[in-house]
Motif scaffolding. Structure first.
Motif, PDB file in Angstrom:
ATOM      1  N   PRO A 176      -0.322  30.130  -6.120  1.00  0.00           N
ATOM      2  CA  PRO A 176      -0.280  31.380  -6.028  1.00  0.00           C
ATOM      3  C   PRO A 176       0.589  32.097  -5.238  1.00  0.00           C
ATOM      4  CG  PRO A 176      -2.268  31.099  -5.337  1.00  0.00           C
ATOM      5  CD  PRO A 176      -1.646  29.801  -5.759  1.00  0.00           C
ATOM      6  N   HIS A 177       1.515  33.201  -5.082  1.00  0.00           N
ATOM      7  CA  HIS A 177       2.235  33.910  -4.327  1.00  0.00           C
ATOM      8  C   HIS A 177       1.572  35.450  -4.313  1.00  0.00           C
ATOM      9  CE1 HIS A 177       4.591  30.365  -4.419  1.00  0.00           C
ATOM     10  NE2 HIS A 177       4.997  30.513  -3.128  1.00  0.00           N
ATOM     11  N   HIS A 178       1.262  35.907  -3.416  1.00  0.00           N
ATOM     12  CA  HIS A 178       0.919  37.357  -3.423  1.00  0.00           C
ATOM     13  C   HIS A 178       2.036  38.029  -2.382  1.00  0.00           C
ATOM     14  CE1 HIS A 178      -1.645  41.266  -3.539  1.00  0.00           C
ATOM     15  NE2 HIS A 178      -1.060  41.168  -2.327  1.00  0.00           N
ATOM     16  N   TYR A 179       2.666  39.125  -3.149  1.00  0.00           N
ATOM     17  CA  TYR A 179       3.733  39.761  -2.625  1.00  0.00           C
ATOM     18  C   TYR A 179       3.188  41.211  -2.004  1.00  0.00           C
ATOM     19  CZ  TYR A 179       6.466  36.575  -5.054  1.00  0.00           C
ATOM     20  OH  TYR A 179       7.180  35.544  -5.746  1.00  0.00           O
ATOM     21  N   ALA A 180       3.570  41.632  -0.979  1.00  0.00           N
ATOM     22  CA  ALA A 180       2.934  42.982  -0.210  1.00  0.00           C
ATOM     23  C   ALA A 180       4.056  43.938   0.225  1.00  0.00           C
ATOM     24  CB  ALA A 180       2.089  42.443   0.876  1.00  0.00           C
ATOM     25  N   ASP A 181       3.701  45.133   0.085  1.00  0.00           N
ATOM     26  CA  ASP A 181       4.446  46.201   0.686  1.00  0.00           C
ATOM     27  C   ASP A 181       4.115  46.434   2.178  1.00  0.00           C
ATOM     28  OD1 ASP A 181       2.667  48.049   0.342  1.00  0.00           O
ATOM     29  OD2 ASP A 181       3.777  48.790  -1.480  1.00  0.00           O
ATOM     30  N   GLU A 182       5.036  47.377   2.829  1.00  0.00           N
ATOM     31  CA  GLU A 182       4.481  47.558   4.141  1.00  0.00           C
ATOM     32  C   GLU A 182       3.302  48.049   4.282  1.00  0.00           C
ATOM     33  OE1 GLU A 182       7.651  48.922   6.330  1.00  0.00           O
ATOM     34  OE2 GLU A 182       6.610  49.244   8.181  1.00  0.00           O
ATOM     35  N   ASN A 183       2.952  49.331   3.399  1.00  0.00           N
ATOM     36  CA  ASN A 183       1.579  49.880   3.359  1.00  0.00           C
ATOM     37  C   ASN A 183       0.580  48.879   3.136  1.00  0.00           C
ATOM     38  OD1 ASN A 183       2.702  52.256   3.878  1.00  0.00           O
ATOM     39  ND2 ASN A 183       2.982  52.908   1.596  1.00  0.00           N
ATOM     40  N   GLU A 184       0.855  47.943   2.318  1.00  0.00           N
ATOM     41  CA  GLU A 184      -0.504  47.068   2.277  1.00  0.00           C
ATOM     42  C   GLU A 184      -0.667  46.217   3.373  1.00  0.00           C
ATOM     43  OE1 GLU A 184      -0.132  44.174  -1.142  1.00  0.00           O
ATOM     44  OE2 GLU A 184      -2.377  43.743  -1.098  1.00  0.00           O
ATOM     45  N   LEU A 185       0.549  45.809   3.825  1.00  0.00           N
ATOM     46  CA  LEU A 185       0.206  45.065   5.178  1.00  0.00           C
ATOM     47  C   LEU A 185      -0.577  45.566   6.050  1.00  0.00           C
ATOM     48  CD1 LEU A 185       3.358  43.039   5.644  1.00  0.00           C
ATOM     49  CD2 LEU A 185       1.242  42.039   5.357  1.00  0.00           C
ATOM     50  N   LYS A 186      -0.159  46.843   6.508  1.00  0.00           N
ATOM     51  CA  LYS A 186      -0.649  48.033   7.340  1.00  0.00           C
ATOM     52  C   LYS A 186      -2.363  47.927   7.040  1.00  0.00           C
ATOM     53  CE  LYS A 186       2.971  50.690   8.951  1.00  0.00           C
ATOM     54  NZ  LYS A 186       3.847  51.991   8.542  1.00  0.00           N
ATOM     55  N   ALA A 187      -2.424  48.223   5.890  1.00  0.00           N
ATOM     56  CA  ALA A 187      -3.921  48.218   5.458  1.00  0.00           C
ATOM     57  C   ALA A 187      -4.802  47.007   5.878  1.00  0.00           C
ATOM     58  CB  ALA A 187      -4.134  48.685   4.165  1.00  0.00           C
ATOM     59  N   LEU A 188      -3.960  45.887   5.412  1.00  0.00           N
ATOM     60  CA  LEU A 188      -4.587  44.559   5.752  1.00  0.00           C
ATOM     61  C   LEU A 188      -5.066  44.346   7.124  1.00  0.00           C
ATOM     62  CD1 LEU A 188      -2.687  42.294   3.384  1.00  0.00           C
ATOM     63  CD2 LEU A 188      -5.167  42.682   3.227  1.00  0.00           C
ATOM     64  N   LEU A 189      -4.139  45.037   7.943  1.00  0.00           N
ATOM     65  CA  LEU A 189      -4.374  44.738   9.312  1.00  0.00           C
ATOM     66  C   LEU A 189      -4.937  46.162  10.246  1.00  0.00           C
ATOM     67  CD1 LEU A 189      -0.677  43.388   9.975  1.00  0.00           C
ATOM     68  CD2 LEU A 189      -2.732  42.021  10.118  1.00  0.00           C
ATOM     69  N   ASN A 190      -5.715  46.683   9.342  1.00  0.00           N
ATOM     70  CA  ASN A 190      -6.233  47.880  10.131  1.00  0.00           C
ATOM     71  C   ASN A 190      -7.174  47.664  11.316  1.00  0.00           C
ATOM     72  OD1 ASN A 190      -8.316  47.178   8.540  1.00  0.00           O
ATOM     73  ND2 ASN A 190      -8.649  49.125   7.586  1.00  0.00           N
ATOM     74  N   ASN A 191      -7.878  46.499  11.400  1.00  0.00           N
ATOM     75  CA  ASN A 191      -8.777  46.095  12.422  1.00  0.00           C
ATOM     76  C   ASN A 191      -8.111  45.836  13.777  1.00  0.00           C
ATOM     77  OD1 ASN A 191     -11.034  46.473  11.406  1.00  0.00           O
ATOM     78  ND2 ASN A 191     -11.211  44.333  10.619  1.00  0.00           N
ATOM     79  N   PHE A 192      -6.530  45.678  13.448  1.00  0.00           N
ATOM     80  CA  PHE A 192      -5.850  45.139  14.683  1.00  0.00           C
ATOM     81  C   PHE A 192      -5.348  46.395  15.515  1.00  0.00           C
ATOM     82  CE2 PHE A 192      -5.896  41.388  12.458  1.00  0.00           C
ATOM     83  CZ  PHE A 192      -5.796  40.087  13.246  1.00  0.00           C
ATOM     84  N   SER A 193      -5.347  46.356  16.724  1.00  0.00           N
ATOM     85  CA  SER A 193      -4.939  47.550  17.620  1.00  0.00           C
ATOM     86  C   SER A 193      -3.500  47.910  17.418  1.00  0.00           C
ATOM     87  CB  SER A 193      -5.200  47.211  19.263  1.00  0.00           C
ATOM     88  OG  SER A 193      -4.376  46.367  19.654  1.00  0.00           O
ATOM     89  N   PHE A 194      -2.624  47.115  17.057  1.00  0.00           N
ATOM     90  CA  PHE A 194      -1.177  47.313  17.152  1.00  0.00           C
ATOM     91  C   PHE A 194      -0.402  46.405  16.087  1.00  0.00           C
ATOM     92  CE2 PHE A 194       3.033  46.129  18.649  1.00  0.00           C
ATOM     93  CZ  PHE A 194       3.857  47.491  18.497  1.00  0.00           C
ATOM     94  N   ALA A 195       0.522  46.627  15.248  1.00  0.00           N
ATOM     95  CA  ALA A 195       1.133  45.835  14.359  1.00  0.00           C
ATOM     96  C   ALA A 195       2.652  45.895  14.422  1.00  0.00           C
ATOM     97  CB  ALA A 195       0.465  45.884  13.015  1.00  0.00           C
ATOM     98  N   ASN A 196       3.364  45.157  14.870  1.00  0.00           N
ATOM     99  CA  ASN A 196       4.816  45.366  14.637  1.00  0.00           C
ATOM    100  C   ASN A 196       5.229  44.794  13.288  1.00  0.00           C
ATOM    101  OD1 ASN A 196       7.632  45.606  14.932  1.00  0.00           O
ATOM    102  ND2 ASN A 196       7.899  44.702  17.061  1.00  0.00           N
ATOM    103  N   ILE A 197       5.751  45.423  12.303  1.00  0.00           N
ATOM    104  CA  ILE A 197       6.287  45.013  11.069  1.00  0.00           C
ATOM    105  C   ILE A 197       7.679  45.076  10.791  1.00  0.00           C
ATOM    106  CG2 ILE A 197       5.729  45.153   8.461  1.00  0.00           C
ATOM    107  CD1 ILE A 197       3.179  46.152   9.208  1.00  0.00           C
ATOM    108  N   ASN A 198       8.471  43.970  10.608  1.00  0.00           N
ATOM    109  CA  ASN A 198       9.749  44.053  10.515  1.00  0.00           C
ATOM    110  C   ASN A 198      10.262  43.259   9.149  1.00  0.00           C
ATOM    111  OD1 ASN A 198      11.200  45.168  12.916  1.00  0.00           O
ATOM    112  ND2 ASN A 198      10.020  43.555  14.112  1.00  0.00           N
ATOM    113  N   LYS A 199      11.278  44.092   8.614  1.00  0.00           N
ATOM    114  CA  LYS A 199      11.795  43.348   7.202  1.00  0.00           C
ATOM    115  C   LYS A 199      12.885  42.372   7.612  1.00  0.00           C
ATOM    116  CE  LYS A 199      11.110  47.437   4.385  1.00  0.00           C
ATOM    117  NZ  LYS A 199      11.296  48.799   5.065  1.00  0.00           N
ATOM    118  N   SER A 200      12.758  41.189   7.050  1.00  0.00           N
ATOM    119  CA  SER A 200      13.894  40.023   7.322  1.00  0.00           C
ATOM    120  C   SER A 200      14.130  39.605   5.952  1.00  0.00           C
ATOM    121  CB  SER A 200      13.141  38.929   8.206  1.00  0.00           C
ATOM    122  OG  SER A 200      12.883  39.538   9.475  1.00  0.00           O
TER     123      SER A 200
END
Ligand SMILES: C[S@@+](CC[C@H](N)C(=O)[O-])C[C@H]1O[C@@H](n2cnc3c(N)ncnc32)[C@H](O)[C@@H]1O
Length: 223
Positions: A176-200
């Motif tokens: 399986p491959h799950h594809y995310a957008d930036e909002n979903e990633l932010k939500a997945l990481l909501n416990n973390f104090s900070f997240a730097n998310i870059n498109k590559s």
């Protein structure tokens, strides 16, 4: 450097050579990992787990830079084969899933996970991220990449749940491959104090020399 193997060079193409003395391996290192390493060294990170280590390219890279590396995968046969002759210190190999990390709370300075976390259904990804959070020390780093919904393979194959496909990527048809957008990633990481998310965008070649490009998010999150 506390490793017993010698790196001939890590140059612009991000290739790691290990001398013939120990068995020749030619592995390319993700430029994202090389860049992230600046941050990790600056913050005196020492103990790193490479989740879903595969052939061990990043485990070997971090080990060669002096990290105490815990390499893990659901199938450790490749890294075991690649490191058999190297007799490395500070490398622990253990077979397990990222959904159940067999280490204590607040154990690691770094959790690295490249081209792996999206190989699951969403509930397992969430469980994996909870396990990463649990095993990271406070203010420590989760370095990972994640497939984007903008990747050209998005939508190919069978959608087994929202944004999760089986059969979307060549060579990984049964996974399986799950594809995310930036909002979903932010939500997945909501416990973390900070997240730097870059498109590559990364280009790579398959065994038949066909070129592919992969659109991912490169993420550094801080607990
Ligand atoms: C595309 S490879 C990436 C390997 C390595 N991280 C790299 O960048 O070269 C994906 C790896 O994830 C592993 N994997 C898949 N699901 C996993 C899980 N639930 N827990 C741990 N490893 C997993 C696979 O066995 C495979 O070695």
């Amino acid at each position: 450097m506390n490793s017993k193997f010698k790196i001939d060079s890590v140059w612009e193409n991000y290739k790691l050579h290990i001398t013939k003395e120990y068995g020749f391996i030619d592995l390319s290192i993700s430029p994202f990992v090389i860049k992230a390493n600046d941050t990790l060294l600056k913050h005196n990170c020492k103990k790193a787990i490479d989740l879903g280590c595969g052939n061990g390219r990043h485990s070997l890279y971090l080990n060669s830079l002096g990290f105490d590396v815990y390499a893990s995968d659901i199938d450790c046969s490749k890294i075991i084969k690649n490191t058999k002759k190297l007799n490395l210190s500070n490398l622990t190999i253990r077979e397990h899933s990222f959904t159940a990390i067999p280490y204590d709370d607040d154990f690691f300075d770094v959790v690295l996970c490249t081209s792996t976390l999206h190989h699951a259904i969403l509930s397992d990804i969430k469980q994996g991220i909870n396990e990463v959070y649990r095993t990271l020390k406070p203010k420590s780093y989760f370095v990972f990449d994640f497939l984007s919904t903008l990747d050209t393979s998005y939508g190919i194959g069978t959608e087994i749940e929202k944004n999760t496909f089986i059969g979307s990527r060549t060579g990984e048809e049964n996974i399986p491959h799950h594809y995310a957008d930036e909002n979903e990633l932010k939500a997945l990481l909501n416990n973390f104090s900070f997240a730097n998310i870059n498109k590559s965008i990364y280009s790579f070649y398959d065994s038949k020399n066909n070129q592919y490009s992969s659109r991912v998010f490169d993420v550094i999150a801080v607990k």
